[in-house]
Design an enzyme around this catalytic site. Structure first.
Site: not given
Length: 803
Positions: A319-323
């Site tokens: 995932s993208d960060w905190f996605g």
């Protein structure tokens, strides 16, 4: 009076207390959810070795025996399966998310980590599996250069931005950049570089266009594959991002990109598909946004059906960060790794397994893919990184690639410069070159060479009067010349005020110097999109300066050259006829000033070509009505607190959802179909010499069309040219662009009069279109026209083939 003062003090005290409580609450929230520590996993002890049948192996779990996963002679799948069988379900679940921002940033209580790394793949000490570190890097590795208690630095090379690398149209050169970038990661202990970016330039305003290659998926895919192969030749992974349709920064964590399936397949997915098939990257990073109603990181269609089943992708998706919003849904969809990892996600995965919502098979599939990546890493070989990459050699590669990526837009005999000329540099950016964009695409480099320094090193005299005016201006605006750092740099890119020159001053330097160079700078970055006023358009001050500088120098019969130190498209049609030359210098990384001087002096003959169209006006873009034009920056605190991904009661067009109503007509495809004039077309770029094309031959095979063409340097200077092959489809009831790029090649440097033969292989499968009714790729029978040109609007030779 005393009573009111008392009330006022009590009120101020209460507000201060509330602020402290809010800050404490926010800190506790962040610590419990994001900045948590994996204290149960200290650094792995020194690992022993075993010798078996003359081969030496690392005994990862120090049990004195060689387990199958430790035997690198066995297939990767066998080793991963052996590891999986040895792991408990809890260990597998733990592997599915990073250990929080803290451990990646080197903030653990034990002092572990690599400062500046942004995430991890967690260790499994019982089996001797190490921590792997992930770090940003579209334009070069991004780690912290200074570490507490150490008197040395850990600088990385700032390479040219991705758009500039695409402007080289040279996959071999981009591969070399990747090799250098990957070597720095290897020597600094980083295991996966979070890049390259492969999103399409749908609209000029996307704040991160500089991290992406082009408006065309073929050029994007070929450049991205070259970069991935270069980086991964070091045994370092890449994470190609942001998958998919992350074409705006405004509300990117919630925005629903509503994309017709044909456009999704032919434009937005195609570049990623080429990269997967030609490079098999270790990882793909899912994007924040929704695609047709589903978060990309929670979409089985995108992550499993398309990526794995259609394309054969074998790596992991992170995932993208905190996605994403639902950890269990992400794992089930095929998003294997959650970054940076939060305690909330850890609990959700445990709970999902316990209540049956998260099947064991989904856990095993994700864990197996992560284990394969770990087994591929150099850390599994016991590689001891030295923190000492060859930065000098890498700077040389950065300089060469920057010079080759510069695009000469106009030249009325003003370039190349003559060595004996004195140069008056105008504009703040001439003395303060912009190396790259802001945010995760930034690099902590040791230096940035400005245009002034580059020209001086090339032996040119710099006008002292104009130089002193810059120093006086800087001294009068000290605060504005302080470069912001961290999150502030994302929301407030460095933008010092321009110098207000009087007509008298301009006439003075025009009388003193032999040539004037006016540099115009622009910057953007992660977290916000660009705007029209004073960004895409020149400011009123810049327009005035440009006009008056041209008048002053040209009245003295001296040339005025404009250098564009920008990260993306700006308006040029209204003023491009005024200067004697325009050099699009992009953002060339730390060696940008040297590279610009190489081109301006003629040491390097410009050979860059545009990877996107420069429109006459912004409204000419088909996507303009369906793109946020306000450029509002993201609130990063809201993101960390989870506010950015909460659904809103009222859906706002181009913020909460964006309709891709232009379909496949992106960039030159649209401008050609609409018959619009452009300022500079896709694929355009001048040289100090000229090239002629001849002897076009086409041979049609069962699977491939072979195109050959001769290219001759007909000018007086050695140089390189980029030859582009476009294909027009047969007339039918299905709408197609007038032409599409299907192959390209760059010549070697040709001496005057020299000729080379270029060969292009156009796969017949690449001539298919996505049939939305049948939901499959379809090849139309009929006559196809092949067009060979120096740009999309400079077609030199044509031929037809029947399929």
């Amino acid at each position: 009076m005393k009573k009111w003062l008392k009330i006022l003090l009590i009120g101020l005290g209460s507000l201060l207390l509330l602020a402290l409580m809010a800050a404490l609450g926010g800190w506790l929230y962040l610590r419990s959810n994001f900045l948590y520590f994996e204290q149960e996993y200290p650094e792995l002890a020194a690992l022993s070795t075993l010798t078996v049948n003359g081969y030496t192996f690392v005994d990862r779990n120090s049990n004195g025996e060689l387990d199958p996963y430790e035997d690198d002679r066995l297939p990767l799948e066998t080793r991963a399966d052996d590891l999986l069988d040895k792991m408990t379900t809890e260990e597998k679940i733990h592997l599915l998310k990073g250990s929080g921002m803290a451990s990646g940033l080197g903030l653990t209580e034990a002092g572990d980590g690599i400062p500046g790394a942004v995430g991890t793949i967690v260790p499994t000490p019982r089996l001797g599996l190490p921590t792997l570190y992930l770090s940003d890097g579209p334009a070069g590795l991004r780690i912290q250069p200074v570490r507490e208690g150490e008197d040395r630095t850990y600088y990385c090379t700032a390479f040219p931005i991705a758009t500039m690398l695409a402007s080289t149209w040279n996959t071999d050169l981009v591969h070399r950049v990747g090799e250098a970038m990957g070597n720095e990661a290897l020597e600094y202990g980083i295991d996966v570089i979070l890049g390259p970016g492969a999103n399409i330039h749908r609209h000029p305003f996307c704040g991160r266009n500089f991290e992406y290659y082009a408006e065309d998926p073929l050029l994007t895919g070929k450049m991205g594959a070259a970069m991935v192969n270069g980086i991964e030749s070091n045994g370092i992974g890449t994470s190609v991002k942001h998958f998919v349709a992350n074409n705006q920064e405004t509300d990117r964590h919630l925005n629903n990109a509503i994309v017709p399936e044909r456009a999704l397949r032919e434009i937005y997915l195609k570049g990623f598909e080429i990269i997967v098939k030609e490079a098999q990257p270790w990882t793909i990073m899912s994007s924040y946004n929704q695609v047709n109603g589903a978060f990309a990181s929670q979409s089985p269609y995108l992550l499993t059906d398309v990526l794995r089943e259609d394309w054969g992708f074998e790596g992991i998706v992170m995932s993208d960060w905190f996605g994403g919003r639902d950890a269990v849904a992400q794992i089930k969809a095929g998003n294997d790794l959650l970054e940076p990892g939060t305690k909330k996600q850890w609990k959700a995965l445990q709970r999902g397994y316990e209540n049956g919502e998260l099947p064991q098979a989904a856990i095993d599939n994700a864990a197996r893919r992560i284990l394969k990546l770990i087994l591929q890493s150099r850390k599994m070989e016991g590689y001891a990184y030295q923190n000492n990459p060859d930065l000098e050699a890498h700077a040389s590669i950065a300089r060469r690639s920057a010079a080759e990526g510069m695009v000469l837009l106009r030249n009325e005999g003003a370039l190349p410069l003559q060595q004996e000329q004195e140069i008056a540099l105008l504009g703040v950016t001439s003395y303060d070159f912009i190396a790259g964009g802001t945010g995760s695409g930034d690099v902590n480099e040791a230096y940035t060479v400005a245009l002034e320094a580059g020209l001086k090193a090339a032996g040119f005299a710099i006008n002292a009067t104009a130089r002193q005016w810059f120093e006086d201006h800087k001294a009068a605006h000290t605060a504005e010349f302080v470069k912001p750092e961290g999150l502030q740099a994302m929301t407030q890119p460095y933008d010092p005020p321009e110098i207000d020159y009087t007509d008298t001053q301009l006439e003075k330097v025009a009388a003193e110097a032999d040539v004037g160079i006016l540099t115009i700078g622009r910057n953007s970055g992660e977290g916000g999109d660009r705007v029209e006023e004073d960004d895409f358009l020149l400011s009123a001050q810049e327009q005035s300066l440009l006009e008056r500088a041209c008048n002053a120098f040209q009245s003295a019969d001296k040339p005025l050259i404009v250098v564009l130190n920008v990260g993306g498209v700006i308006e040029t049609a209204s003023w491009k006829s005024r200067p004697d030359a325009i050099l699009l210098a992009w953002q060339g990384g730390q060696e940008g000033g040297h590279a610009a001087a190489d081109v301006l002096s003629g040491r390097v003959n410009p050979s860059g070509k545009l990877p996107m169209t420069f429109p006459v006006q912004l409204s000419d873009h088909a996507s303009n009505a369906n793109f946020p034009l306000e450029g509002e920056p993201i609130n990063f605190l809201n993101l960390l607190m989870g506010e950015a991904i909460k659904p809103k009661a009222e859906q706002v067009r181009n913020r909460d959802f964006t309709r891709y109503e232009e379909g496949i007509f992106v960039g030159y495809r649209h401008f050609d179909k609409a018959g619009l004039q452009v300022s500079y077309p896709f694929g355009y770029g001048l040289s100090y010499t000229q090239f002629a094309y001849s002897n076009l031959e086409v041979e049609t095979g069962a699977d491939t069309i072979l195109v050959t063409v001769e290219v001759q340097n007909t000018g007086a200077q050695p140089g390189q040219d980029v030859v582009q092959v476009y294909v027009s489809r047969p007339e039918s009831g299905t709408e197609h662009p007038p032409q599409e790029l299907k192959a390209f090649a760059k010549t070697p440097e040709l001496e005057p009069g020299a000729t080379t033969m270029l060969k292009f292989h156009v796969p017949v499968a690449d001539l298919r279109y996505w049939d939305e009714q049948q939901r499959k790729w379809t090849l139309q029978n009929g006559i196809y026209q092949l067009r060979v040109g120096a740009s999309s609007r400079d077609i030199r030779l044509e031929a037809k083939v029947e399929l």
